[in-house]
Design a protein around this motif. Sequence first.
Motif, short mmCIF file in Angstrom:
data_model
loop_
_atom_site.label_atom_id
_atom_site.label_comp_id
_atom_site.label_asym_id
_atom_site.label_seq_id
_atom_site.Cartn_x
_atom_site.Cartn_y
_atom_site.Cartn_z
N SER A 193 59.23 30.13 39.50
CA SER A 193 60.37 29.69 38.70
C SER A 193 61.46 29.12 39.60
O SER A 193 61.70 29.62 40.69
N GLY A 194 62.11 28.07 39.10
CA GLY A 194 63.19 27.44 39.84
C GLY A 194 63.79 26.39 38.91
O GLY A 194 64.49 26.73 37.96
N ASN A 195 63.43 25.14 39.13
CA ASN A 195 63.90 24.10 38.22
C ASN A 195 63.44 24.37 36.79
O ASN A 195 64.16 24.08 35.84
N VAL A 196 62.23 24.90 36.68
CA VAL A 196 61.70 25.34 35.37
C VAL A 196 61.10 26.72 35.58
O VAL A 196 60.91 27.17 36.70
N TRP A 197 60.76 27.39 34.49
CA TRP A 197 60.09 28.68 34.59
C TRP A 197 58.68 28.50 35.15
O TRP A 197 58.07 27.44 35.00
N ALA A 198 58.15 29.58 35.72
CA ALA A 198 56.86 29.51 36.41
C ALA A 198 55.74 29.05 35.48
O ALA A 198 54.85 28.29 35.90
N ASN A 199 55.74 29.47 34.21
CA ASN A 199 54.63 29.09 33.33
C ASN A 199 54.61 27.57 33.11
O ASN A 199 53.54 26.96 33.04
N ARG A 200 55.79 26.97 33.05
CA ARG A 200 55.88 25.52 32.89
C ARG A 200 55.46 24.80 34.19
O ARG A 200 54.76 23.79 34.17
N ALA A 201 55.89 25.38 35.31
CA ALA A 201 55.50 24.80 36.61
C ALA A 201 53.98 24.83 36.77
O ALA A 201 53.37 23.87 37.25
N THR A 202 53.37 25.92 36.35
CA THR A 202 51.91 26.03 36.42
C THR A 202 51.25 24.95 35.57
O THR A 202 50.31 24.27 36.02
N ALA A 203 51.72 24.79 34.36
CA ALA A 203 51.15 23.78 33.46
C ALA A 203 51.29 22.38 34.05
O ALA A 203 50.37 21.55 33.96
N MET A 204 52.44 22.11 34.68
CA MET A 204 52.66 20.81 35.30
C MET A 204 51.69 20.59 36.46
O MET A 204 51.18 19.48 36.67
N GLN A 205 51.42 21.65 37.20
CA GLN A 205 50.51 21.51 38.35
C GLN A 205 49.08 21.28 37.89
O GLN A 205 48.35 20.46 38.46
N LEU A 206 48.67 22.00 36.85
CA LEU A 206 47.32 21.80 36.32
C LEU A 206 47.15 20.37 35.81
O LEU A 206 46.14 19.71 36.05
N LYS A 207 48.17 19.90 35.12
CA LYS A 207 48.15 18.53 34.61
C LYS A 207 48.12 17.53 35.77
O LYS A 207 47.40 16.53 35.73
N GLY A 208 48.89 17.82 36.78
CA GLY A 208 48.94 16.94 37.96
C GLY A 208 47.58 16.81 38.62
O GLY A 208 47.15 15.72 39.02
N LEU A 209 46.86 17.91 38.70
CA LEU A 209 45.54 17.88 39.33
C LEU A 209 44.52 17.14 38.47
O LEU A 209 43.53 16.62 38.99
N GLU A 210 44.76 17.10 37.17
CA GLU A 210 43.89 16.26 36.32
C GLU A 210 44.19 14.79 36.56
O GLU A 210 43.27 13.97 36.59
N ILE A 211 45.45 14.48 36.79
CA ILE A 211 45.82 13.08 37.05
C ILE A 211 45.23 12.60 38.37
O ILE A 211 44.72 11.50 38.47
N THR A 212 45.29 13.46 39.39
CA THR A 212 44.72 13.05 40.68
C THR A 212 43.22 13.34 40.75
O THR A 212 42.58 13.00 41.74
N GLN A 213 42.68 13.96 39.71
CA GLN A 213 41.27 14.33 39.67
C GLN A 213 40.88 15.22 40.85
O GLN A 213 39.88 14.98 41.53
N ASP A 214 41.71 16.21 41.08
CA ASP A 214 41.43 17.20 42.12
C ASP A 214 41.28 18.57 41.48
O ASP A 214 41.93 19.54 41.86
N GLU A 215 40.39 18.64 40.52
CA GLU A 215 40.26 19.85 39.72
C GLU A 215 39.80 21.06 40.54
O GLU A 215 39.89 22.19 40.07
N GLU A 216 39.29 20.83 41.75
CA GLU A 216 38.80 21.96 42.54
C GLU A 216 39.93 22.70 43.27
O GLU A 216 39.72 23.79 43.80
N ILE A 217 41.13 22.12 43.30
CA ILE A 217 42.24 22.81 43.96
C ILE A 217 42.75 23.92 43.03
O ILE A 217 43.13 23.65 41.90
N PRO A 218 42.73 25.17 43.49
CA PRO A 218 43.19 26.25 42.62
C PRO A 218 44.72 26.24 42.44
O PRO A 218 45.46 25.87 43.36
N VAL A 219 45.13 26.64 41.24
CA VAL A 219 46.56 26.78 40.94
C VAL A 219 46.82 28.25 40.60
O VAL A 219 46.26 28.78 39.64
N ALA A 220 47.63 28.92 41.40
CA ALA A 220 47.94 30.33 41.17
C ALA A 220 49.39 30.45 40.70
O ALA A 220 50.30 29.95 41.36
N GLU A 221 49.57 31.10 39.57
CA GLU A 221 50.92 31.22 39.02
C GLU A 221 51.71 32.28 39.78
O GLU A 221 51.21 33.36 40.06
#
Lengths: 369, 369
Positions: free
Chosen positions: B57-85
């Motif tokens: 959490s910072g600019n946004v809450w952690a759950n939103r930051a997580t969602a943004m990161q997951l979406k970002g990895l779909e955009i770059t097609q790097d689905e193998e990079i893990p995202v830990a909340e």
Amino acid sequence: MRSWRRLLAVLALAFMATGAQAQERPKIIIDDEGFALMHLMLIESDKVDVVGLTSVSGNVWANRATAMQLKGLEITQDEEIPVAEGATFPLVNTEAMTDRWEALYGKLTWKGAWMKEWVEPTVQSTPAYYGPHDPVELPGGNAKLKKSDEIAANFLIRMVRENPHQITIVACGPLTNLALAQRLDPEFASLVKELVYMGGSLNPRQVLDNVSADEFAREFVNSPRREFNARFDPEAASIVSRAPWPKLVMIPSDPSTGAQLTPELIARMAKVATPEVAEFISGMETGFPMWDEIAAAYVLDPSLETEGDDLYVDYNTQFGPGYGDTLSWREHYQPGLGEQKAHVVRAIDAQKLEAMMVEAMAEGNTAAR
Amino acid sequence: MRSWRRLLAVLALAFMATGAQAQERPKIIIDDEGFALMHLMLIESDKVDVVGLTSVSGNVWANRATAMQLKGLEITQDEEIPVAEGATFPLVNTEAMTDRWEALYGKLTWKGAWMKEWVEPTVQSTPAYYGPHDPVELPGGNAKLKKSDEIAANFLIRMVRENPHQITIVACGPLTNLALAQRLDPEFASLVKELVYMGGSLNPRQVLDNVSADEFAREFVNSPRREFNARFDPEAASIVSRAPWPKLVMIPSDPSTGAQLTPELIARMAKVATPEVAEFISGMETGFPMWDEIAAAYVLDPSLETEGDDLYVDYNTQFGPGYGDTLSWREHYQPGLGEQKAHVVRAIDAQKLEAMMVEAMAEGNTAAR
């Protein structure tokens, strides 16, 4: 008690009564900085099921506390209870900061792992001083039992998630592990059944008239709001005080002034305990207020309490003269910063406490036969 | 970049050069509160290997930051990079405490997830206000990718223990996760290769002459020692500043005043990026100082720096007017409370930064072909 024998005893009981009754013993995790009578009371008692021990730095460093717990479980022959090592350092407070604090605001009576000597002559022994990562060699050798691979905060989170609303945590050291667990998992506290912790101080007064009681009064006469566990990690104490526990019970130092560990009490317990436990407790130093034993006894039977209160509680995290001090408010007076209502045990029946301690040791022995 | 295509590119490179070279790309974990250009620079670049993202959490809450990161990895097609909340709440600081603080000491310019409105009219958009557990529905829909089962601090500990002295952490949000990891595992920091973090502020001065630069100067003109990440979780910033990182690089707000995200820069990047990345960055709001992008660029090439310093750094954890402020000392002047020497980037080559950003996007596109 010996666990497999307890299992047999429990099974026998299940045949005599209902199976459900035997299964419903409250699940307890003990979070503390060593292994002492409080652990024995809960482990030896028939009334609760200790499902884990976690260690933390406080009176001693966490690695030493872990070793003591492993050794303790060998003495009670409860090798199946996992021991998860907890935080070596408080969240923000440090030994160096405490040196500076004392130079500004005066000497602390007790500093736990940071204690090099008593400020003035004291009948209690002076503990040896170690570094946080010094190897541990307990007198008589370390246990063969090994600690869990899990870090205490993670163990706490996992156990609570696997047993939602079923686990009572009895915390008798600094609250670092519980604060970490709550910040790692914001639902942690809400999934616990109850937290009973020894910490904080409201307004203790000396009740007993002997040298040890005189000396322990130094801890509160000029600082009634200061208590070691909270002072060692004030930020953790504040985080825990603001977490949404379904039920929160605070055992401050107040009720302990009337309950002192005496040679007579040790003899009574040793007489009924298993030989191994009897030997262990017979070597214990006496004269201490029974801070943690009150917490354990309260979990076994809350009717121990003779005077209590429901108060909003928090801890001072300002690095000033009152760093770590207990803050408390009657309902309507609290600032509303997230501090929770705690049930505060202000006085107890010391005779009943002693009887309960003896009873727990006897129960452990009966089950072990 | 698309990971399997990058793998092919790397394999091709391995044939052309040495296999070892391809394997030696520095391993990076990005700890941050969203998904933005800084992530893209490191993920799209050929020079480093991003092995995980953690949210906080910072600019946004952690759950939103997580969602943004997951979406970002779909955009770059790097689905193998893990995202830990990571941590939803700072260690000690809270929204309620910040309200009280503002009533005592004056308004903060930016409060991240706690921001309801700008104090005075501002050309930057006002972010929507959410609760910490409000469900997240990103514009255009959430990613299908799922977050890791691990909590960020545990993910960080595991990765660092599996790759001792090999992982560079780039942290551009509040330092809650790193503080938790260090308190859970006192060896954590010592096993990292390097921490590069954006946080703190020494003495920034306005360099650019436009409305956005004028407005962002409000953040430091009367409070040169205040910076959002540190102010959101001052205790975490202090814990991290006192941890034994083998190498510690601080990117304060100072070098960002000369580096602003412009429509021109976005157009340059979009022109060379993959279509998916180009579309994503073309929707970004401009006018922001490139705080985090400087940290990412420094990791890719430290020669970005034009002026630096080695200073002892800590953060004020006193809840007074200076809560969260940056503390720094030349060698010999530090108090010796555990604060570590940090390399502090005071100024950078903004043109080089822009060129590096464009280059990273182009590398991601080349590998994707």
